[in-house]
Design an enzyme around this catalytic site. Structure first.
Site, PDB file in Angstrom:
ATOM      1  N   ARG A  17      49.595  46.165  36.699  1.00 45.52           N
ATOM      2  CA  ARG A  17      49.812  46.186  38.147  1.00 45.52           C
ATOM      3  C   ARG A  17      48.881  47.117  38.925  1.00 45.52           C
ATOM      4  O   ARG A  17      49.045  47.270  40.123  1.00 45.52           O
ATOM      5  CB  ARG A  17      51.271  46.488  38.504  1.00 45.52           C
ATOM      6  CG  ARG A  17      52.220  45.479  37.908  1.00 45.52           C
ATOM      7  CD  ARG A  17      53.598  45.508  38.487  1.00 45.52           C
ATOM      8  NE  ARG A  17      54.226  46.813  38.449  1.00 45.52           N
ATOM      9  CZ  ARG A  17      55.407  47.069  38.986  1.00 45.52           C
ATOM     10  NH1 ARG A  17      56.086  46.119  39.599  1.00 45.52           N
ATOM     11  NH2 ARG A  17      55.926  48.272  38.917  1.00 45.52           N
ATOM     12  N   ASP A  18      47.880  47.719  38.256  1.00 47.39           N
ATOM     13  CA  ASP A  18      46.921  48.546  38.984  1.00 47.39           C
ATOM     14  C   ASP A  18      45.568  48.561  38.280  1.00 47.39           C
ATOM     15  O   ASP A  18      44.916  49.597  38.184  1.00 47.39           O
ATOM     16  CB  ASP A  18      47.453  49.969  39.171  1.00 47.39           C
ATOM     17  CG  ASP A  18      46.770  50.716  40.321  1.00 47.39           C
ATOM     18  OD1 ASP A  18      46.217  50.048  41.232  1.00 47.39           O
ATOM     19  OD2 ASP A  18      46.783  51.962  40.308  1.00 47.39           O
ATOM     20  N   ILE A  19      45.144  47.385  37.798  1.00 45.80           N
ATOM     21  CA  ILE A  19      43.806  47.287  37.203  1.00 45.80           C
ATOM     22  C   ILE A  19      42.791  47.456  38.330  1.00 45.80           C
ATOM     23  O   ILE A  19      42.847  46.765  39.354  1.00 45.80           O
ATOM     24  CB  ILE A  19      43.599  45.916  36.519  1.00 45.80           C
ATOM     25  CG1 ILE A  19      44.562  45.748  35.344  1.00 45.80           C
ATOM     26  CG2 ILE A  19      42.145  45.735  36.073  1.00 45.80           C
ATOM     27  CD1 ILE A  19      44.309  46.678  34.189  1.00 45.80           C
ATOM     28  N   SER A  63      46.793  48.875  44.242  1.00 48.91           N
ATOM     29  CA  SER A  63      45.738  49.414  45.094  1.00 48.91           C
ATOM     30  C   SER A  63      45.159  48.322  45.974  1.00 48.91           C
ATOM     31  O   SER A  63      44.700  47.296  45.454  1.00 48.91           O
ATOM     32  CB  SER A  63      44.621  50.012  44.228  1.00 48.91           C
ATOM     33  OG  SER A  63      45.127  51.068  43.446  1.00 48.91           O
TER      34      SER A  63
END
Length: 173
Positions: free
Chosen positions: A34-36, A75
């Site tokens: 969920r934040d690559i 992000s």
């Protein structure tokens, strides 16, 4: 931390290795990162990429949520449209989108979406495809552009049907 665009072959190698890690996490444990994003990928001295910051990851096999209900996490500029909209039924294709945005960043040295605020960037992600990567860096190959476009499709049903299919496409490049 490098300035500018990365060599396409190096960027594809890193993307392939991260895709393999995401495939393993999804297939074995149904885990979404969920934040690559570029800053969450560190390179060992030998060039091996390591996925960092599992702080907002989620296992879909557990009935536990560590984040606020209805809030989006991730992000701006890298999160998938469904993630940005706070959808609860996200799957591996959300991380695939984020990895595509990361590849875009690596081969262009720029972000796929620009905006004055986080909400402005998110609004663009939900409603329009990213800026053509070849307009940002004319050296990006047609096949790499097609890969990025598929990974970053607004509609998740237009992305690859599996991590395996995505990795096969990377391997063909």
């Amino acid at each position: 931390k490098a300035e500018g665009a990365m060599d396409e072959r190096v960027a594809l190698k890193i993307t392939r290795q991260i895709a393999e890690a995401m495939r393993y996490a999804w297939d074995k444990y149904k885990i979404l990162h969920r934040d690559i994003k570029s800053s969450n990928i560190m390179l060992e001295k030998d060039g091996t990429p390591m996925v960092m910051d599992m702080g907002i990851s989620k296992s879909l096999t557990e009935d536990v949520s560590l984040t606020m209900t209805g809030a989006f996490v991730g992000s701006p500029g890298f999160m998938s449209p469904e993630q940005a909209q706070g959808d609860k039924d996200v799957d591996y294709r959300s991380d695939m989108y984020s990895l595509g945005a990361t590849l875009y960043n690596m081969v262009t040295g720029k972000y796929a979406y620009q905006g004055a605020t986080a909400m402005n960037i998110i609004a663009k992600q939900i409603s329009q495809p990213p800026t053509d990567c070849q307009k940002v860096n004319p050296n990006v190959s047609n096949s790499c552009k097609a890969l990025i476009d598929k990974m970053m499709a607004i509609d998740r049903d237009d992305r690859f049907d599996s991590w395996e299919e995505c990795m096969d496409a990377i391997d063909q490049l």
